[in-house]
Write an enzyme that holds these catalytic residues in place. Structure first.
Site, mmCIF file in Angstrom:
data_model
loop_
_atom_site.group_PDB
_atom_site.id
_atom_site.type_symbol
_atom_site.label_atom_id
_atom_site.label_comp_id
_atom_site.label_asym_id
_atom_site.label_seq_id
_atom_site.Cartn_x
_atom_site.Cartn_y
_atom_site.Cartn_z
ATOM 1 N N ASN A 8 43.502 28.599 40.253
ATOM 2 C CA ASN A 8 43.172 30.014 40.143
ATOM 3 C C ASN A 8 44.486 30.772 39.923
ATOM 4 O OD1 ASN A 8 42.410 32.636 40.529
ATOM 5 N ND2 ASN A 8 41.382 32.309 42.496
ATOM 6 N N ARG A 89 39.815 28.818 36.892
ATOM 7 C CA ARG A 89 39.170 30.137 36.917
ATOM 8 C C ARG A 89 39.709 30.923 35.715
ATOM 9 N NH1 ARG A 89 39.954 34.967 41.319
ATOM 10 N NH2 ARG A 89 38.424 36.351 40.417
ATOM 11 N N HIS A 178 34.018 39.020 39.223
ATOM 12 C CA HIS A 178 33.689 38.374 40.508
ATOM 13 C C HIS A 178 32.415 37.541 40.396
ATOM 14 C CE1 HIS A 178 35.787 41.959 42.716
ATOM 15 N NE2 HIS A 178 36.626 40.933 42.641
ATOM 16 N N ARG A 238 42.031 50.790 43.088
ATOM 17 C CA ARG A 238 41.378 51.219 41.837
ATOM 18 C C ARG A 238 40.386 52.338 42.119
ATOM 19 N NH1 ARG A 238 39.820 45.349 40.653
ATOM 20 N NH2 ARG A 238 41.784 44.402 40.012
ATOM 21 N N GLU A 379 35.008 30.938 46.149
ATOM 22 C CA GLU A 379 35.028 30.785 44.682
ATOM 23 C C GLU A 379 35.515 29.390 44.304
ATOM 24 O OE1 GLU A 379 37.014 34.611 44.929
ATOM 25 O OE2 GLU A 379 36.148 35.110 42.988
#
Ligand code: ADP
Length: 393
Positions: A8, A89, A178, A238, A379
């Site tokens: 990842n 990923r 996601h 964000r 994940e």
């Protein structure tokens, strides 16, 4: 049995796991952070070891080489040939990829083309694949995209109300991110509740980055992030969705370039921007000043607004699931979000279950119309599952 190397990669860090499949046994969990700086941090954990080394790692290529060397030195594996499959990923799969795929030259060309949509991430993801494809000979590499779980979303949801030519010319549309986490968490929810009691679920992935998805019978029908991860709910730094005219207003009145404003919206907004204090929810929860309280209230209100909208879109709701850093760890935030929708939906949290208990659990009371769950996202395991599945074909 196969050993899957899960990679990842971000712009300045790489996380690794070696997972033995199908038993999902983690042989090691490692990371290299601050790549390109003089004080890069290498960490590696196994059931027997817990290593932390600080030294300069110049590039992603050096980081990958060092990690492979440490695997052997610390006897996680006897030989690199014990790695059977490598799962990567990949940030953006655009409209090309509805599922994970084995990487060949066509797939790698498409990932490269998609650098236009995710310049930083896809580039670094692709370069890690190219390096490992040379270092680990003759194994299958699998691409697992952050976007592919959202590819079933309908046109009326993913199209922006701007001239349609921008979709036709540049593929500007909602993609969502996601996806690996939303998919994993929805699968675990279905295992816990049974398929019949988990037909309509909303997953709230509340980490530093955050997104919400509406999932019907295992298929994602709506998600909060958009063309990029900047869209949707309020996040650590964000802004999430806002009136686009704000961009021009700040540029004109604060003498900023478009790059400056985008950096403000990505890195200086959200919880950090409102509180002027921190993007870390723990710090805000420990603080009583009014800007921190405002940031928390706005955050929870935005999440509950999305739950309301997705409740309508799903045509009912079996379960709301909280995951990722904030979702898994903050009973206060979960309670506050649910209290915003309690009156309309008769969703009731059991305070004891909310505050105490094992990792994956139901936290709603028996009288609640909607089940509420906390599930730890994973994940890496989802990437290993997909890599293993594709390696058997
Ligand atoms: P990402 O993967 O998006 O970087 P994570 O899912 O690891 O983020 O979530 C990180 C965030 O989780 C932290 O910024 C912090 O705000 C939040 N967090 C972690 N533990 C807690 C806690 N006990 N209470 C509230 N928030 C927490």
């Amino acid at each position: 049995m196969k050993n899957i190397l899960v990679v990842n990669a971000g712009s300045s860090s790489i996380k690794f796991q070696i997972i033995q499949m199908p038993q999902e046994k983690v042989l090691t969990n490692a990371s290299i952070e601050k790549i390109g700086e003089i004080d890069s941090i290498f960490k590696m954990k196994t059931p027997e070891l817990n290593i932390k080394n600080i030294f300069p790692v110049k590039s992603h290529e050096d980081a990958l080489n060092y990690f492979l060397q440490q695997l052997i030195e610390n006897k996680v594996l006897n030989d690199l040939s014990e790695i059977n499959v490598c799962g990567h990923r990949i940030a953006h799969g655009g409209e090309y990829f509805r599922d994970s795929v084995i990487i060949d030259s066509d797939v790698s060309d498409k990932i490269e083309k998609l650098c236009q949509l995710a310049p930083l991430h896809n580039k670094v993801n692709l370069s890690c694949y190219q390096i490992l494809n040379v270092l680990l000979k003759d194994i299958i590499h699998v691409a697992v995209f952050d976007t592919s779980f959202h590819q079933d979303i309908s046109k009326e949801i993913y199209t922006y109300a701007i001239p349609y030519k921008y979709y036709e010319k540049y593929n500007i549309r909602k993609y969502g991110f996601h996806g690996t986490s939303h998919k994993y968490v929805s699968l675990i929810t279905s295992e816990i509740l049974g398929a019949k009691n988990s037909e309509k679920i909303i997953v709230c992935h509340l980490g530093n980055g955050a997104s919400i998805s509406a999932i019907k019978n295992g298929v994602c029908i709506n998600t909060s992030m958009g063309l990029s991860p900047l869209g949707g709910i309020i996040m650590g730094t964000r802004s999430g969705n806002l009136d686009p005219s704000i961009i021009e207003f700040i540029m004109n009145n604060d003498d900023k370039s478009i790059e400056d404003v985008l950096s403000i919206l990505n890195k200086e907004s959200g919880l950090l921007g409102i509180s002027s204090k921190s993007n870390d929810m723990r710090e805000l929860l420990n603080s009583t000043d009014k800007q921190s309280v405002l940031a928390i209230n706005m955050y929870c209100r935005k999440v509950s607004d999305y739950i309301g909208a997705y409740f309508m879109h799903l045509g009912g709701l079996d379960a709301i699931v909280f995951t990722a850093g904030v979702g898994e760890n903050s009973a206060y935030i979960r309670e506050k979000i649910i209290s915003n929708i309690k009156e309309a939906t008769n969703t009731i949290i059991d305070n004891d279950l909310n505050e105490n208990g094992s990792k994956d659990r139901i936290i709603s009371s028996k009288e609640s119309n909607v089940k509420v769950l906390v599930i730890s996202t994973n994940e890496e395991v989802m990437i290993a599952k997909d890599s293993y599945r594709l390696s058997l074909i």
